[in-house]
Design a protein around this motif. Sequence first.
Motif, short mmCIF file in Angstrom:
data_model
loop_
_atom_site.label_atom_id
_atom_site.label_comp_id
_atom_site.label_asym_id
_atom_site.label_seq_id
_atom_site.Cartn_x
_atom_site.Cartn_y
_atom_site.Cartn_z
N TYR A 155 34.26 26.15 47.32
CA TYR A 155 35.39 25.47 47.96
C TYR A 155 34.96 24.10 48.50
CZ TYR A 155 39.15 24.61 51.32
OH TYR A 155 40.19 24.06 52.04
N CYS A 156 33.77 24.05 49.07
CA CYS A 156 33.26 22.79 49.61
C CYS A 156 33.06 21.76 48.50
CB CYS A 156 31.96 23.05 50.36
SG CYS A 156 31.29 21.60 51.19
N SER A 182 23.01 20.43 56.43
CA SER A 182 23.46 20.62 57.81
C SER A 182 24.30 21.87 58.01
CB SER A 182 24.26 19.39 58.27
OG SER A 182 25.44 19.26 57.50
N TYR A 183 24.95 22.35 56.94
CA TYR A 183 25.84 23.50 57.13
C TYR A 183 25.48 24.69 56.24
CZ TYR A 183 30.05 26.12 58.18
OH TYR A 183 30.90 27.09 58.61
N VAL A 184 25.38 24.47 54.94
CA VAL A 184 25.17 25.59 54.02
C VAL A 184 23.84 26.28 54.30
CG1 VAL A 184 24.97 26.27 51.59
CG2 VAL A 184 26.61 24.50 52.27
N ARG A 185 22.81 25.53 54.61
CA ARG A 185 21.51 26.14 54.90
C ARG A 185 21.55 27.00 56.16
NH1 ARG A 185 17.05 24.72 52.07
NH2 ARG A 185 17.19 22.89 50.70
N HIS A 186 22.48 26.70 57.05
CA HIS A 186 22.63 27.47 58.29
C HIS A 186 23.87 28.36 58.23
CE1 HIS A 186 19.53 24.84 59.88
NE2 HIS A 186 20.27 23.79 59.50
N TYR A 187 24.21 28.76 57.03
CA TYR A 187 25.42 29.56 56.79
C TYR A 187 25.42 30.83 57.64
CZ TYR A 187 28.08 33.14 54.26
OH TYR A 187 28.91 34.18 53.93
N LYS A 188 24.30 31.58 57.66
CA LYS A 188 24.24 32.84 58.40
C LYS A 188 24.36 32.62 59.89
CE LYS A 188 21.61 35.55 55.04
NZ LYS A 188 20.38 36.37 54.80
#
Length: 246
Positions: A92-93, A127-133
């Motif tokens: 989606y991103c 910044s976001y996907v890597r910190h998804y959890k």
Amino acid sequence: MLWTDVSYHDMEQIDKMHSLPELESTLCSVLGVDLPEPKRRVLLELYVQTVLFCRESRFNKEQTSALLSIIKSAHEANIETPLNNIEQSFKYCKELLLCHSVRRPPYSINLFSPEEGSSVFKYIYDSYVRHYKLYKYIFTPQVKLDLSLTYSVSPNQYEPTVEDSSSQEAEVGPKTDSSSDMQEATTADPKDNTLGSKSELKAQIEKEIKEQMMIVSGQLELHMKEITHQHNRAPDSPEPNYKSNK
């Protein structure tokens, strides 16, 4: 998503803010961040870092507004469910970014050049996907397993009631010595049968519980392996394809 969440007037107010507290307060008002701590602090930090990235990349008001809306929409899609949806959120991103990187009216506009799109995509991933959890853990309710057992046979089925015991004693009275001996023999047999039935029932229940626990444990282990496998399959730093069909 141009001017969807951040209008031109809002961007003028954001551009005037140079200190982090002022910028944070303005973004909180513009984007309507009304959450308890620590959710509020984490989300505002995400928006502040996005604005700082746009300033560092020398993006104009239109590009900054669109990127803030992309980040906001991707985050909302991520926290819709506590279950693993990293692949859907990632896809989606990418679609949102492509819609603002390719000129194809009325479906998409080219706010970002291919180089800028690659830079934005790398920023979103780092910044976001890597910190998804981490975002999933903070912003979604935790899922807990509530295990309940259902007995196929009632444990009290073979237990004699007080009325049955008293009626048996009233019916069989001490008439003679021989009748007393017969009564003791007859009353001993149901007791032995009851004890044997209880032991069999207990063994059966323990066996069923053990089997059910093994099944649930296997299902949970399989589910965790699937989540780990899906997360490991995510690319380290993929690049979006900005080529459009002519």
